[in-house]
Design an enzyme around this catalytic site. Sequence first.
Site, short mmCIF file in Angstrom:
data_model
loop_
_atom_site.label_atom_id
_atom_site.label_comp_id
_atom_site.label_asym_id
_atom_site.label_seq_id
_atom_site.Cartn_x
_atom_site.Cartn_y
_atom_site.Cartn_z
N GLU A 9 0.83 -1.20 0.00
CA GLU A 9 0.00 0.00 0.00
C GLU A 9 0.86 1.25 0.00
OE1 GLU A 9 0.75 1.71 2.89
OE2 GLU A 9 1.86 -0.09 3.49
N GLY B 131 6.84 0.17 3.58
CA GLY B 131 5.55 -0.13 2.96
C GLY B 131 5.72 -0.39 1.48
N GLU B 132 4.74 0.03 0.70
CA GLU B 132 4.67 -0.13 -0.76
C GLU B 132 4.99 -1.55 -1.23
OE1 GLU B 132 8.76 1.78 -2.63
OE2 GLU B 132 7.40 3.20 -1.68
N GLY B 133 4.70 -2.54 -0.39
CA GLY B 133 4.85 -3.94 -0.79
C GLY B 133 6.26 -4.47 -0.77
#
Length: 340
Positions: A162, A304-306
């Site tokens: 996300e 974050g960001e996968g």
Amino acid sequence: MSVTGLPFDDFRVLLRDLPGPDSQALVAARDRDRQLTKPPGSLGRLEEIAMWLAAWSGRAPAVNRPLVAIFAGNHGVARHGITPFPSSVTQQMVENFAAGGAAINQICVAHDLGLKIFDLALDYPTGDITVEPALSERDCAATMAFGMEAIAGGTDLLCLGEMGIGNTTIAAAINLALYGGSAEDWVGPGTGSQGEMLERKIAVVKQAVEFHRDHLSDPLEVMRRLGGREIAAMAGAILAARMERIPVLIDGYVATAAAALLKAANPSALDHCLIGHVSAEPGHLKAIDKLGKTPLLALGMRLGEGTGAALAAGIVKAAAASHTGMATFEQAGVTNAGTH
């Protein structure tokens, strides 16, 4: 169709009747594992991962079309000055993903992973959860349905991440609502909140959970009241993957909060999921423990960001390759410990 016809009803039906693992595929994988040229258990969690892949994909362990799906959303609660970055950074980072300039892009290249970015009405932040629900039931259900489309192009391993300024505040509020304790137990620095800003973040989480306290016994209500669009979309993606027998890797603190809502609705809802890593966000390990999971990696990351799920995908790919590519004792002409 239910009598009420409310937006969440279809999801409640799905959550009540989730498909289980494929026992035949699991038995076949275990039988093969016993024949491979290694002492039993010597590959540790790689063996467990291979069995998990078989059980939830319904076939011999394989990862041929791994996909990282990143959902981006903005949050009305960010107006309280709980993060060093403005909400405009969410859109800027989406553009950075599209241009190939973010950390997740490089990790996807390194591990040969597909990447999809879903921006979720970034010009329309969710409601300020200290004074109103983040989303209406209709909007939340629609966003869950949109998240289910993450698997539409075909994948056999879904990595969920996300992007959203303010969303560690959202995750902390969800965890406080689900598990109790104090706001301090669940609130961390996120993108760098310190001092007075961190104190505001703690106060906001307390205020939000208190405001909605009469409506927090239902996990889907927790999602719409305290969550965000990326939370709802990730929950939808996890649910869709379960229905289609696609194993899932969950990323960090925020993605874990989305997953927790499903487990609260059905204790078996995350059986097809692994946690890619434990982040440096202080509440993440506690949240993982609440799910009864053990993360694959612990690298001190909190981006974050996968990124953590994507790195873990490399391990899952290696587990599948080891299981399917290794020779058996018979093929290699190697004496098995149990045969001499």
